[in-house]
Design a protein around this motif. Structure first.
Motif, PDB file in Angstrom:
ATOM      1  N   SER A 111      17.874   3.965  33.230  1.00 20.26           N
ATOM      2  CA  SER A 111      18.507   5.276  33.065  1.00 20.26           C
ATOM      3  C   SER A 111      19.653   5.185  32.077  1.00 20.26           C
ATOM      4  CB  SER A 111      19.046   5.779  34.410  1.00 20.26           C
ATOM      5  OG  SER A 111      18.022   5.952  35.352  1.00 20.26           O
ATOM      6  N   ASP A 112      19.729   6.185  31.195  1.00 16.68           N
ATOM      7  CA  ASP A 112      20.871   6.335  30.315  1.00 16.68           C
ATOM      8  C   ASP A 112      21.899   7.196  31.035  1.00 16.68           C
ATOM      9  OD1 ASP A 112      22.484   6.316  27.979  1.00 16.68           O
ATOM     10  OD2 ASP A 112      21.694   8.282  27.432  1.00 16.68           O
ATOM     11  N   VAL A 113      23.044   6.613  31.375  1.00 17.21           N
ATOM     12  CA  VAL A 113      24.066   7.300  32.159  1.00 17.21           C
ATOM     13  C   VAL A 113      25.320   7.449  31.313  1.00 17.21           C
ATOM     14  CG1 VAL A 113      25.398   7.296  34.302  1.00 17.21           C
ATOM     15  CG2 VAL A 113      23.104   6.307  34.267  1.00 17.21           C
ATOM     16  N   ARG A 114      25.876   8.649  31.323  1.00 17.24           N
ATOM     17  CA  ARG A 114      27.085   8.927  30.557  1.00 17.24           C
ATOM     18  C   ARG A 114      28.261   9.045  31.514  1.00 17.24           C
ATOM     19  NH1 ARG A 114      27.986  13.765  26.129  1.00 17.24           N
ATOM     20  NH2 ARG A 114      28.543  15.038  27.923  1.00 17.24           N
TER      21      ARG A 114
ATOM     22  N   ASP B  86      19.871  12.337  33.532  1.00 20.57           N
ATOM     23  CA  ASP B  86      18.617  13.003  33.928  1.00 20.57           C
ATOM     24  C   ASP B  86      18.843  14.413  34.472  1.00 20.57           C
ATOM     25  OD1 ASP B  86      17.213  10.767  33.156  1.00 20.57           O
ATOM     26  OD2 ASP B  86      17.127   9.913  35.171  1.00 20.57           O
ATOM     27  N   GLY B  87      19.776  15.156  33.879  1.00 17.57           N
ATOM     28  CA  GLY B  87      20.049  16.517  34.306  1.00 17.57           C
ATOM     29  C   GLY B  87      21.097  16.657  35.382  1.00 17.57           C
TER      30      GLY B  87
ATOM     31  N   ALA C 137      16.795  18.155  43.331  1.00 21.44           N
ATOM     32  CA  ALA C 137      16.739  19.370  42.524  1.00 21.44           C
ATOM     33  C   ALA C 137      15.466  19.315  41.696  1.00 21.44           C
ATOM     34  CB  ALA C 137      17.966  19.487  41.617  1.00 21.44           C
ATOM     35  N   PRO C 138      14.857  20.458  41.450  1.00 25.14           N
ATOM     36  CA  PRO C 138      13.605  20.477  40.673  1.00 25.14           C
ATOM     37  C   PRO C 138      13.785  19.842  39.295  1.00 25.14           C
ATOM     38  CG  PRO C 138      14.005  22.613  41.699  1.00 25.14           C
ATOM     39  CD  PRO C 138      15.246  21.803  41.905  1.00 25.14           C
ATOM     40  N   GLY C 139      12.821  18.981  38.932  1.00 21.98           N
ATOM     41  CA  GLY C 139      12.829  18.373  37.615  1.00 21.98           C
ATOM     42  C   GLY C 139      13.798  17.226  37.432  1.00 21.98           C
ATOM     43  N   ARG C 140      14.439  16.804  38.510  1.00 20.89           N
ATOM     44  CA  ARG C 140      15.394  15.697  38.427  1.00 20.89           C
ATOM     45  C   ARG C 140      15.027  14.623  39.440  1.00 20.89           C
ATOM     46  NH1 ARG C 140      21.005  19.165  38.871  1.00 20.89           N
ATOM     47  NH2 ARG C 140      20.469  20.793  37.359  1.00 20.89           N
TER      48      ARG C 140
ATOM     49  N   THR D 248      21.516   5.455  44.481  1.00 21.11           N
ATOM     50  CA  THR D 248      20.245   4.876  44.047  1.00 21.11           C
ATOM     51  C   THR D 248      19.307   6.001  43.639  1.00 21.11           C
ATOM     52  OG1 THR D 248      20.535   3.106  45.676  1.00 21.11           O
ATOM     53  CG2 THR D 248      18.358   3.344  44.691  1.00 21.11           C
ATOM     54  N   TRP D 249      18.623   5.815  42.504  1.00 22.15           N
ATOM     55  CA  TRP D 249      17.609   6.783  42.076  1.00 22.15           C
ATOM     56  C   TRP D 249      16.497   6.034  41.348  1.00 22.15           C
ATOM     57  CZ3 TRP D 249      22.599   6.679  40.006  1.00 22.15           C
ATOM     58  CH2 TRP D 249      22.707   6.283  38.668  1.00 22.15           C
ATOM     59  N   PRO D 250      15.317   6.624  41.225  1.00 26.75           N
ATOM     60  CA  PRO D 250      14.184   5.940  40.594  1.00 26.75           C
ATOM     61  C   PRO D 250      14.491   5.563  39.146  1.00 26.75           C
ATOM     62  CG  PRO D 250      13.433   7.890  41.767  1.00 26.75           C
ATOM     63  CD  PRO D 250      14.932   7.948  41.763  1.00 26.75           C
TER      64      PRO D 250
END
Length: 263
Positions: free
Chosen positions: A2-5, A19-20, A115-118, A148-150
């Motif tokens: 994941s690209d995290v800012r 990721d939104g 949330a949808p799409g995330r 934690t996230w995919p």
């Protein structure tokens, strides 16, 4: 991966975007100059304001609030922001005080943000001791957060919260095995309580990180307040004494501008 800012706004306040999702830790947006009382005759003055004004922050999906009862983690402007966030995740006692959309967790409990799409985010509360042994009746309930996230490669992301180094913290860290740590430092102290410390010093942090060897360590909560006893200069001096494999993992977030990391 994941690209995290990460955008460090000041003190413990960090905007985390990926990721939104837009997550905010411990919102503190008051201007400098005010003195905040923490109870039991203890107080501190805010020395610097936020690097990003709240008006420029944009929408927030969730606030990760380690505790609600100290002004250096939730100030007056930060309280106003809570009403605009979809969710506030905090301590169980804090959720009762805040009401609204606040969701309370005790150490070891988990919840999921969806949330949808995330990608879904699993949030697990981690233990904090915001001072010396037996200080909780004075300092109150505090938690950290493991996220934690995919798709994470250098995860979980762990936000330690305001805590000193202690056995339960070390055990939790060993179970989580975080890849990235948002590390609350500052060595908080007050004239009234002398040498006692209420958050980790750099030396304590090194002990913790030696046991879990995270990929990246991001210090926060070390500047902008009168009660921080160890700022960046002091942290860096102590890191010179740390083993190089640990010292090299520390990375300073620029205050006020975004930093991209791969998690």
């Amino acid at each position: 991966m994941s690209d995290v800012r990460f955008t460090h706004i000041g003190g413990p306040t960090v905007l985390i975007e990926f990721d939104g999702w837009r997550l905010l830790t411990d919102p503190t947006f008051d201007p400098p100059g005010r003195t905040y009382r923490f109870g039991w005759g203890i107080s501190s003055r805010k020395l610097t304001g936020p690097a990003l004004p709240m008006a420029e922050l944009g929408p927030v999906d969730a606030v990760l609030l380690t505790h609600d009862h100290h002004g250096d983690n939730l100030d007056s402007a930060g309280r106003l922001l809570l009403s605009t966030a979809t969710t506030t995740v905090t301590t169980s006692s804090g959720a009762r005080r805040l009401g609204g959309t606040a969701c309370g967790l005790k150490s070891g409990q988990s919840m999921r943000l969806q949330a949808p799409g995330r990608p879904p985010i699993e949030i697990t509360a981690t233990p904090c001791r915001h001072g010396p042994l037996l200080s909780r009746p004075i300092t109150g309930e505090v938690i950290g957060f493991a996220l934690t996230w995919p798709g994470q490669e250098h995860g979980p992301l762990w936000i330690t919260g305001d805590t000193v180094y202690h056995r339960a913290l070390r055990r939790a860290a060993a179970q989580i095995r975080p890849g990235t740590v948002l590390l609350h430092l500052g060595g908080v102290g007050f004239p009234l309580t002398g040498p006692l410390r209420y958050t980790m010093t750099a030396l304590q942090a090194v002990r913790l990180c030696e046991a879990i060897t995270p990929h990246t360590i991001l210090p926060v909560h070390y500047e902008g307040w009168q009660h921080f006893r160890q700022g960046r200069d002091g942290i860096e001096r102590d890191l010179l004494r740390a083993p190089k494999p640990i010292r090299s993992r520390f990375r300073w977030l620029p205050i006020g501008s975004a930093e991209h990391l791969q998690l």
